[in-house]
Scaffold this motif. Structure first.
Motif, PDB file in Angstrom:
ATOM      1  N   LEU A  15       0.793  -1.299  -0.137  1.00  0.00           N
ATOM      2  CA  LEU A  15      -0.027  -0.020   0.051  1.00  0.00           C
ATOM      3  C   LEU A  15       1.111   1.422   0.154  1.00  0.00           C
ATOM      4  CD1 LEU A  15      -2.553  -0.898   2.730  1.00  0.00           C
ATOM      5  CD2 LEU A  15      -2.875  -0.908   0.225  1.00  0.00           C
ATOM      6  N   SER A  16       0.465   2.235  -0.871  1.00  0.00           N
ATOM      7  CA  SER A  16       1.037   3.428  -0.697  1.00  0.00           C
ATOM      8  C   SER A  16       0.523   4.405   0.257  1.00  0.00           C
ATOM      9  CB  SER A  16       1.050   4.258  -2.093  1.00  0.00           C
ATOM     10  OG  SER A  16       1.329   5.511  -2.210  1.00  0.00           O
ATOM     11  N   THR A  17       1.420   5.077   1.104  1.00  0.00           N
ATOM     12  CA  THR A  17       0.961   5.797   2.338  1.00  0.00           C
ATOM     13  C   THR A  17       0.383   6.866   1.700  1.00  0.00           C
ATOM     14  OG1 THR A  17       2.787   5.025   3.684  1.00  0.00           O
ATOM     15  CG2 THR A  17       1.764   7.104   4.488  1.00  0.00           C
ATOM     16  N   SER A  18       0.882   7.609   0.634  1.00  0.00           N
ATOM     17  CA  SER A  18       0.272   8.806   0.008  1.00  0.00           C
ATOM     18  C   SER A  18      -1.254   8.570  -0.386  1.00  0.00           C
ATOM     19  CB  SER A  18       0.953   9.344  -1.096  1.00  0.00           C
ATOM     20  OG  SER A  18       0.903   8.137  -2.296  1.00  0.00           O
ATOM     21  N   PHE A  19      -1.658   7.502  -1.048  1.00  0.00           N
ATOM     22  CA  PHE A  19      -2.796   7.245  -1.603  1.00  0.00           C
ATOM     23  C   PHE A  19      -4.018   6.690  -0.202  1.00  0.00           C
ATOM     24  CE2 PHE A  19      -3.802   2.797  -2.080  1.00  0.00           C
ATOM     25  CZ  PHE A  19      -2.662   2.195  -2.647  1.00  0.00           C
ATOM     26  N   VAL A  20      -3.479   6.206   0.637  1.00  0.00           N
ATOM     27  CA  VAL A  20      -4.116   5.720   1.794  1.00  0.00           C
ATOM     28  C   VAL A  20      -4.555   7.134   2.516  1.00  0.00           C
ATOM     29  CG1 VAL A  20      -3.599   4.846   4.303  1.00  0.00           C
ATOM     30  CG2 VAL A  20      -2.851   3.424   2.230  1.00  0.00           C
ATOM     31  N   HIS A  21      -3.805   8.132   2.373  1.00  0.00           N
ATOM     32  CA  HIS A  21      -4.311   9.253   3.186  1.00  0.00           C
ATOM     33  C   HIS A  21      -5.513  10.039   2.162  1.00  0.00           C
ATOM     34  CE1 HIS A  21      -1.208   8.061   6.002  1.00  0.00           C
ATOM     35  NE2 HIS A  21      -1.747   9.122   6.915  1.00  0.00           N
ATOM     36  N   ALA A  22      -4.958   9.866   0.874  1.00  0.00           N
ATOM     37  CA  ALA A  22      -5.809  10.793   0.125  1.00  0.00           C
ATOM     38  C   ALA A  22      -7.141  10.198  -0.607  1.00  0.00           C
ATOM     39  CB  ALA A  22      -4.744  10.960  -1.180  1.00  0.00           C
ATOM     40  N   GLU A  23      -7.451   8.865  -0.301  1.00  0.00           N
ATOM     41  CA  GLU A  23      -8.617   8.415  -0.978  1.00  0.00           C
ATOM     42  C   GLU A  23      -9.662   7.685   0.244  1.00  0.00           C
ATOM     43  OE1 GLU A  23      -8.179   5.737  -4.198  1.00  0.00           O
ATOM     44  OE2 GLU A  23      -6.250   6.434  -4.826  1.00  0.00           O
ATOM     45  N   PRO A  24     -10.747   7.527   0.179  1.00  0.00           N
ATOM     46  CA  PRO A  24     -11.453   6.933   0.998  1.00  0.00           C
ATOM     47  C   PRO A  24     -11.091   5.634   1.353  1.00  0.00           C
ATOM     48  CG  PRO A  24     -12.835   8.027  -0.938  1.00  0.00           C
ATOM     49  CD  PRO A  24     -11.454   8.005  -1.217  1.00  0.00           C
ATOM     50  N   ILE A  25     -11.464   5.122   2.491  1.00  0.00           N
ATOM     51  CA  ILE A  25     -11.086   3.703   2.896  1.00  0.00           C
ATOM     52  C   ILE A  25     -11.574   2.691   1.977  1.00  0.00           C
ATOM     53  CG2 ILE A  25     -11.435   2.032   4.678  1.00  0.00           C
ATOM     54  CD1 ILE A  25     -11.388   4.222   6.735  1.00  0.00           C
ATOM     55  N   SER A  26     -12.788   2.679   1.671  1.00  0.00           N
ATOM     56  CA  SER A  26     -13.200   1.712   0.617  1.00  0.00           C
ATOM     57  C   SER A  26     -12.563   1.730  -0.821  1.00  0.00           C
ATOM     58  CB  SER A  26     -14.768   2.070   0.212  1.00  0.00           C
ATOM     59  OG  SER A  26     -15.000   3.350  -0.285  1.00  0.00           O
ATOM     60  N   SER A  27     -11.966   2.887  -1.187  1.00  0.00           N
ATOM     61  CA  SER A  27     -11.157   2.686  -2.561  1.00  0.00           C
ATOM     62  C   SER A  27      -9.939   2.174  -2.256  1.00  0.00           C
ATOM     63  CB  SER A  27     -11.244   4.190  -3.163  1.00  0.00           C
ATOM     64  OG  SER A  27     -12.524   4.771  -3.429  1.00  0.00           O
ATOM     65  N   VAL A  28      -9.251   2.443  -1.244  1.00  0.00           N
ATOM     66  CA  VAL A  28      -8.062   1.906  -0.908  1.00  0.00           C
ATOM     67  C   VAL A  28      -7.890   0.346  -0.639  1.00  0.00           C
ATOM     68  CG1 VAL A  28      -5.781   1.952   0.570  1.00  0.00           C
ATOM     69  CG2 VAL A  28      -7.233   4.185   0.171  1.00  0.00           C
ATOM     70  N   ILE A  29      -9.053  -0.042  -0.068  1.00  0.00           N
ATOM     71  CA  ILE A  29      -9.193  -1.447   0.123  1.00  0.00           C
ATOM     72  C   ILE A  29      -9.486  -2.273  -1.093  1.00  0.00           C
ATOM     73  CG2 ILE A  29     -10.638  -3.130   1.413  1.00  0.00           C
ATOM     74  CD1 ILE A  29     -10.709  -1.094   3.539  1.00  0.00           C
ATOM     75  N   GLU A  30     -10.267  -1.753  -1.908  1.00  0.00           N
ATOM     76  CA  GLU A  30     -10.682  -1.991  -3.052  1.00  0.00           C
ATOM     77  C   GLU A  30      -9.360  -2.445  -3.985  1.00  0.00           C
ATOM     78  OE1 GLU A  30     -13.643  -1.661  -6.865  1.00  0.00           O
ATOM     79  OE2 GLU A  30     -14.197  -1.379  -4.793  1.00  0.00           O
ATOM     80  N   LYS A  31      -8.358  -1.535  -3.902  1.00  0.00           N
ATOM     81  CA  LYS A  31      -7.120  -1.508  -4.653  1.00  0.00           C
ATOM     82  C   LYS A  31      -6.324  -2.442  -4.274  1.00  0.00           C
ATOM     83  CE  LYS A  31      -6.826   3.228  -6.562  1.00  0.00           C
ATOM     84  NZ  LYS A  31      -6.132   4.448  -6.499  1.00  0.00           N
ATOM     85  N   ASP A  32      -6.281  -2.544  -2.725  1.00  0.00           N
ATOM     86  CA  ASP A  32      -5.404  -3.680  -2.230  1.00  0.00           C
ATOM     87  C   ASP A  32      -5.874  -5.071  -2.525  1.00  0.00           C
ATOM     88  OD1 ASP A  32      -3.309  -4.569  -0.868  1.00  0.00           O
ATOM     89  OD2 ASP A  32      -4.329  -4.526   1.138  1.00  0.00           O
ATOM     90  N   TYR A  33      -7.373  -5.204  -2.629  1.00  0.00           N
ATOM     91  CA  TYR A  33      -7.711  -6.427  -3.147  1.00  0.00           C
ATOM     92  C   TYR A  33      -7.462  -6.882  -4.752  1.00  0.00           C
ATOM     93  CZ  TYR A  33     -10.770 -10.373  -3.889  1.00  0.00           C
ATOM     94  OH  TYR A  33     -11.426 -11.782  -4.082  1.00  0.00           O
ATOM     95  N   GLN A  34      -7.415  -5.751  -5.516  1.00  0.00           N
ATOM     96  CA  GLN A  34      -6.994  -6.185  -6.883  1.00  0.00           C
ATOM     97  C   GLN A  34      -5.469  -6.541  -6.709  1.00  0.00           C
ATOM     98  OE1 GLN A  34      -8.476  -2.488  -8.579  1.00  0.00           O
ATOM     99  NE2 GLN A  34     -10.306  -3.013  -8.593  1.00  0.00           N
ATOM    100  N   GLN A  35      -4.588  -5.719  -6.068  1.00  0.00           N
ATOM    101  CA  GLN A  35      -3.411  -5.744  -6.159  1.00  0.00           C
ATOM    102  C   GLN A  35      -2.742  -7.297  -5.422  1.00  0.00           C
ATOM    103  OE1 GLN A  35      -1.858  -2.031  -5.017  1.00  0.00           O
ATOM    104  NE2 GLN A  35      -2.866  -1.105  -6.932  1.00  0.00           N
ATOM    105  N   HIS A  36      -3.488  -7.408  -4.289  1.00  0.00           N
ATOM    106  CA  HIS A  36      -2.661  -8.523  -3.365  1.00  0.00           C
ATOM    107  C   HIS A  36      -3.828  -9.263  -2.513  1.00  0.00           C
ATOM    108  CE1 HIS A  36       0.468  -9.764  -0.751  1.00  0.00           C
ATOM    109  NE2 HIS A  36      -0.600  -9.920   0.322  1.00  0.00           N
TER     110      HIS A  36
END
Length: 440
Positions: A15-36
Motif C-alpha cells: 500500500l502507498s501511504t500517499s493514497f491511503v491518506h488521500a482516498e476513501p477507505i473503501s477505495s484503498v481497500i478495493e485497490k489492495d484487493y485487486q493488487q494483493h
C-alpha cells in the motif's frame, strides 16, 4: 513459540501511504484487493488445512502480517499466530480470524476449487475445503493489518491480530488461552471478530446486540436394555424402542418446558444399536447436540435431558441397575455474547462511515456455535462479533424464483463471492478500530 521480528522494508508493504491518506477507505481497500488480497484469498481457498494441522496456513499468514510491519509469534496454542503492532499510548484491541478448513470434498464448481486431501485425526484420507469461509476471515485480517500499518498517524494504542486454529473442531481458542496468550502478549481492552455469512447479501454488515452464536454441549445417552431373540421380545427390554421414545420425549423439553421467549435446541444427530435382524440388542447409543443462549437455559436443558432419559427407561420397566447413562462432554462452547453498549457504538460507526444501507438486521435463523467466547468471557473483555454477507443479491432472487438454492455453510457446494466479503470485512474492522483507538 516461534517469533518473527517485523521488517519495515518499503517493498514489504504494497500500500502507498500517499493514497491511503488521500482516498476513501473503501477505495484503498478495493485497490489492495485487486493488487494483493484477491490472490491471497485464492491461495488460501486452494490450500485449506484441517483443524490443528494448519501449519502452512499459519506460516503464510505469519509472513503476510510480518511483512505489514507486525511483530509475529507462531505456535501459540499449537498452530496459532499472534501479531502485535505497538503505536504509542492507548488501548489494546484484539482482532481474531479463524483459519481451519473442513473435512469436506469441494463440489462448488469454482475454478479455484480445493483439491486438497489430508489424513484426518482418525487416520482417514479426506478431501478438505474452506466450507465455512475462514479463507475470507484470514484474508481480511491481512487486509486490516496492511491498512492499519499505513495510517499509524490516525490511531494510537496496540493492535493485536490473532490467527486462530481449530475453530471447527473446537479447542483452538481454549488452546491459545491455555498457552497463556494474555500473560504473554497482554490482555486486550476490546476484542473483535467477524464471520462471513452465505445467507446474507454480499458486503452487508450485521451486528447483533445480544448473542450472535449459541453455546453448544455434546451429550451422549447410553440406553441399556436386556437382549433377547427378535421372536421373543417379551423376554427382553428393547433399547431401540426405549431410545426411540427418549428421542421423541426430548422434544417435549423444548415445546413444553422451555419458556416461550427462551431459546434452545436439542438435536439427536446419531442413534446406534443392534447387530442383526432377529436380535434384540442390549444397548443403544444416542448422540446429541444441545444449544442454548445463556447459562440458566443450558442447565435447564441438561437437567431435563437426564430426567427424561431415566424416566422413559423406568416407565419401560428397566431395572435400576440398567438405567441410562447421560454423559455431558467436558468440552463445551460458551455462548458468544456481544457487549450491548459496544455493539450499539459500532453499529453507529458502520452507519456513519459506510452508510445506512450497509447495515442489515440479524437474521437469527439458527443456533450455530462459536469458540470466540473462550477469549472474551473469563476474564470478561468487551467484544463484538459481527457478520459480513457473502452471497450476491441476484442469487437469492434466483432461488426465490425456482433457481438453485444458496448452499449452506459446511456444504460441499458452499461458495462465497470473495471481493465484497473481504473488502467489507476489512472496512468494517478498520472503522471499528479507528473508533476504539483514536489518535492521542
Amino acid at each position: 513459540m516461534k517469533k518473527i521480528m517485523a521488517t519495515l522494508l518499503a517493498s514489504s508493504i504494497a500500500l502507498s501511504t500517499s493514497f491511503v491518506h488521500a482516498e476513501p477507505i473503501s477505495s484503498v481497500i478495493e485497490k489492495d484487493y485487486q493488487q494483493h488480497l484477491g490472490a491471497l484469498w485464492d491461495h488460501f481457498h486452494r490450500n485449506p488445512e484441517l483443524s490443528l494441522m494448519e501449519h502452512k496456513t499459519a506460516k503464510r499468514l505469519a509472513k503476510e502480517l510480518s511483512g505489514a510491519g507486525f511483530e509475529v509469534t507462531q505456535g501459540v496454542g499449537g498452530t496459532g499466530v499472534v501479531a502485535i503492532l505497538k503505536n504509542g499510548e492507548g488501548p489494546m484491541v484484539m482482532v481474531r480470524a479463524d483459519m481451519d478448513g473442513l473435512p469436506v470434498k469441494e463440489l462448488s464448481g469454482l475454478d479455484n476449487a480445493s483439491k486438497a486431501v489430508m489424513t484426518d485425526w482418525d487416520g482417514n484420507e479426506v478431501g478438505v475445503m474452506h466450507a465455512c469461509g475462514h479463507d475470507v476471515h484470514i484474508t481480511s485480517l491481512v487486509g486490516t493489518a496492511r491498512y492499519m500499518a499505513n495510517i499509524k498517524d490516525q490511531w494510537s494504542g496496540t493492535l493485536m491480530l490473532i490467527g486462530q486454529p481449530a475453530e471447527e473442531r473446537g479447542p483452538g481458542a481454549q488452546a491459545m488461552m491455555d498457552d497463556g496468550i494474555w500473560n504473554t502478549f497482554g490482555q486486550p481492552d476490546y476484542a473483535l471478530a467477524f464471520h462471513v455469512n452465505a445467507n446474507a447479501v454480499a458486503g452487508k454488515i450485521t451486528i447483533d446486540e445480544g448473542s450472535p452464536y449459541a453455546g453448544a454441549d455434546t451429550v451422549d445417552i447410553i440406553v441399556h436394555g436386556i437382549g433377547a431373540h427378535g421372536a421373543s421380545p417379551h423376554q427382553g427390554k428393547d433399547p431401540i424402542m426405549i431410545g426411540t421414545q427418549i428421542v421423541s420425549n426430548l422434544q417435549t423439553i423444548i415445546s413444553r418446558e422451555l419458556a416461550p421467549r427462551d431459546s434452545g435446541v436439542i438435536t439427536v444427530g446419531a442413534f446406534h444399536s443392534g447387530t442383526k435382524h432377529n436380535i434384540i440388542s442390549d444397548k443403544a447409543h444416542l448422540q446429541l447436540t444441545v444449544r442454548s443462549l445463556n447459562p440458566r437455559v443450558r442447565k435447564q436443558l441438561l437437567d431435563a435431558i437426564e430426567r427424561v432419559a431415566i424416566g422413559t427407561a423406568k416407565t419401560a420397566g428397566v431395572p435400576d441397575d440398567l438405567l441410562p447413562e447421560v454423559k455431558v462432554s467436558e468440552f463445551s462452547f460458551p455462548p458468544t455474547f456481544n457487549d450491548k453498549k459496544l455493539a450499539q457504538r459500532l453499529k453507529g460507526v458502520v452507519v456513519n462511515q459506510m452508510g445506512e444501507e450497509a447495515l442489515i438486521p440479524p437474521a437469527t435463523l439458527g443456533m450455530g456455535a462459536e469458540d470466540f467466547g473462550f477469549f472474551t468471557m473469563k476474564p470478561y473483555i468487551p467484544s463484538v462479533y459481527f457478520s459480513v454477507g457473502g452471497t450476491p443479491a441476484i442469487d437469492f432472487e434466483n432461488a426465490k424464483n425456482g433457481g438453485p438454492q444458496v448452499p449452506s455453510h459446511h456444504s460441499p457446494l458452499f461458495k462465497i463471492t470473495p471481493k465484497p466479503a473481504v473488502t467489507a470485512g476489512v472496512e468494517a474492522t478498520v472503522h471499528s478500530l479507528l473508533e476504539l483507538m483514536p489518535s492521542s
